[in-house]
Design a protein around this motif. Structure first.
Motif, mmCIF file in Angstrom:
data_model
loop_
_atom_site.group_PDB
_atom_site.id
_atom_site.type_symbol
_atom_site.label_atom_id
_atom_site.label_comp_id
_atom_site.label_asym_id
_atom_site.label_seq_id
_atom_site.Cartn_x
_atom_site.Cartn_y
_atom_site.Cartn_z
ATOM 1 N N GLN A 63 0.643 -1.490 -0.048
ATOM 2 C CA GLN A 63 -0.011 0.160 0.005
ATOM 3 C C GLN A 63 1.076 1.237 0.040
ATOM 4 N N ALA A 64 0.247 2.240 -0.416
ATOM 5 C CA ALA A 64 0.866 3.649 -0.531
ATOM 6 C C ALA A 64 -0.143 4.695 0.269
ATOM 7 N N ARG A 65 0.427 5.925 0.630
ATOM 8 C CA ARG A 65 -0.396 6.834 1.142
ATOM 9 C C ARG A 65 0.367 8.157 1.227
ATOM 10 N N PRO A 66 -0.118 9.281 1.015
ATOM 11 C CA PRO A 66 0.555 10.439 1.356
ATOM 12 C C PRO A 66 0.210 10.613 2.798
ATOM 13 N N CYS A 67 1.172 11.019 3.581
ATOM 14 C CA CYS A 67 1.245 11.169 5.020
ATOM 15 C C CYS A 67 1.471 12.577 5.473
ATOM 16 N N ARG A 68 0.104 13.283 5.190
ATOM 17 C CA ARG A 68 0.122 14.679 5.474
ATOM 18 C C ARG A 68 -1.385 14.681 6.150
ATOM 19 N N PRO A 69 -1.537 14.711 7.670
ATOM 20 C CA PRO A 69 -0.514 15.061 8.664
ATOM 21 C C PRO A 69 0.214 13.523 9.116
ATOM 22 N N LYS A 70 1.298 13.828 9.519
ATOM 23 C CA LYS A 70 2.245 12.699 9.800
ATOM 24 C C LYS A 70 1.585 11.346 10.308
ATOM 25 N N GLU A 71 0.600 11.820 11.377
ATOM 26 C CA GLU A 71 0.113 10.485 12.005
ATOM 27 C C GLU A 71 -0.814 9.590 10.851
ATOM 28 N N ILE A 72 -1.019 9.949 9.760
ATOM 29 C CA ILE A 72 -1.630 8.911 8.825
ATOM 30 C C ILE A 72 -0.575 7.653 8.425
ATOM 31 N N LEU A 73 0.716 8.060 8.873
ATOM 32 C CA LEU A 73 1.827 6.932 8.821
ATOM 33 C C LEU A 73 1.111 5.725 9.396
ATOM 34 N N PHE A 74 0.822 5.862 10.566
ATOM 35 C CA PHE A 74 0.405 4.759 11.551
ATOM 36 C C PHE A 74 -0.759 4.108 10.971
ATOM 37 N N GLU A 75 -1.502 4.327 9.844
ATOM 38 C CA GLU A 75 -2.380 3.641 9.267
ATOM 39 C C GLU A 75 -1.770 2.525 8.429
ATOM 40 N N ILE A 76 -0.683 3.061 8.072
ATOM 41 C CA ILE A 76 0.020 1.889 6.896
ATOM 42 C C ILE A 76 1.215 1.370 7.489
ATOM 43 N N LEU A 77 1.788 1.793 8.554
ATOM 44 C CA LEU A 77 2.895 1.156 9.322
ATOM 45 C C LEU A 77 2.609 1.413 10.737
ATOM 46 N N PRO A 78 1.769 0.672 11.485
ATOM 47 C CA PRO A 78 1.455 0.718 12.699
ATOM 48 C C PRO A 78 2.546 0.509 13.919
ATOM 49 N N GLN A 79 3.515 -0.021 13.310
ATOM 50 C CA GLN A 79 4.928 -0.314 13.984
ATOM 51 C C GLN A 79 5.699 0.943 14.243
#
Length: 123
Positions: A101-117
């Motif tokens: 999967q891929a996703r723009p991470c703005r805001p940075k917390e969106i990162l946790f949706e694709i990389l929970p670790q």
């Protein structure tokens, strides 16, 4: 798992996302897309893994977005990717891509949706 970060080191959000990924013990493939613009084929791979519409890859502020007519909702995904390939400044950074999967991470917390670790223990 391979993690790729489309990164702009001048962007605070992009730097924060990179730090979160590294703090999780992951060393991402960092693509400084303004220095080394992705080829259209790379953008096709990125688009195939998006969990959001391709239009979400577009950055409006500080780019030729309006001048290029990218505000036209009738544009195809291919036309949007062509514009990004020609004008990499249009890429809405940071974008994180994994094997699935891929996703723009703005805001940075969106990162946790694709990389929970990558979520800090205190968050």
């Amino acid at each position: 798992m391979t993690v790729t970060l489309y990164h702009n080191r001048a962007c605070g959000t992009s730097r924060n996302v990179l730090a979160l990924i590294r703090a999780a013990g992951i060393e991402p493939v960092v693509v400084e897309y303004l220095r080394t613009p992705p080829k259209r084929a790379e953008l096709d791979v990125l688009a195939s893994r998006l969990v959001v519409p391709v239009r979400d890859l577009l950055r409006e502020r500080g780019t030729p977005y309006a001048e290029l007519g990218l505000d036209n909702p009738a544009l195809s995904d291919g036309q949007i990717l062509d514009a990004i390939a020609t004008h990499p400044i249009l890429l809405n950074r940071p974008v994180v891509m994994t094997d699935t999967q891929a996703r723009p991470c703005r805001p940075k917390e969106i990162l946790f949706e694709i990389l929970p670790q990558a979520r800090p223990a205190s968050a």
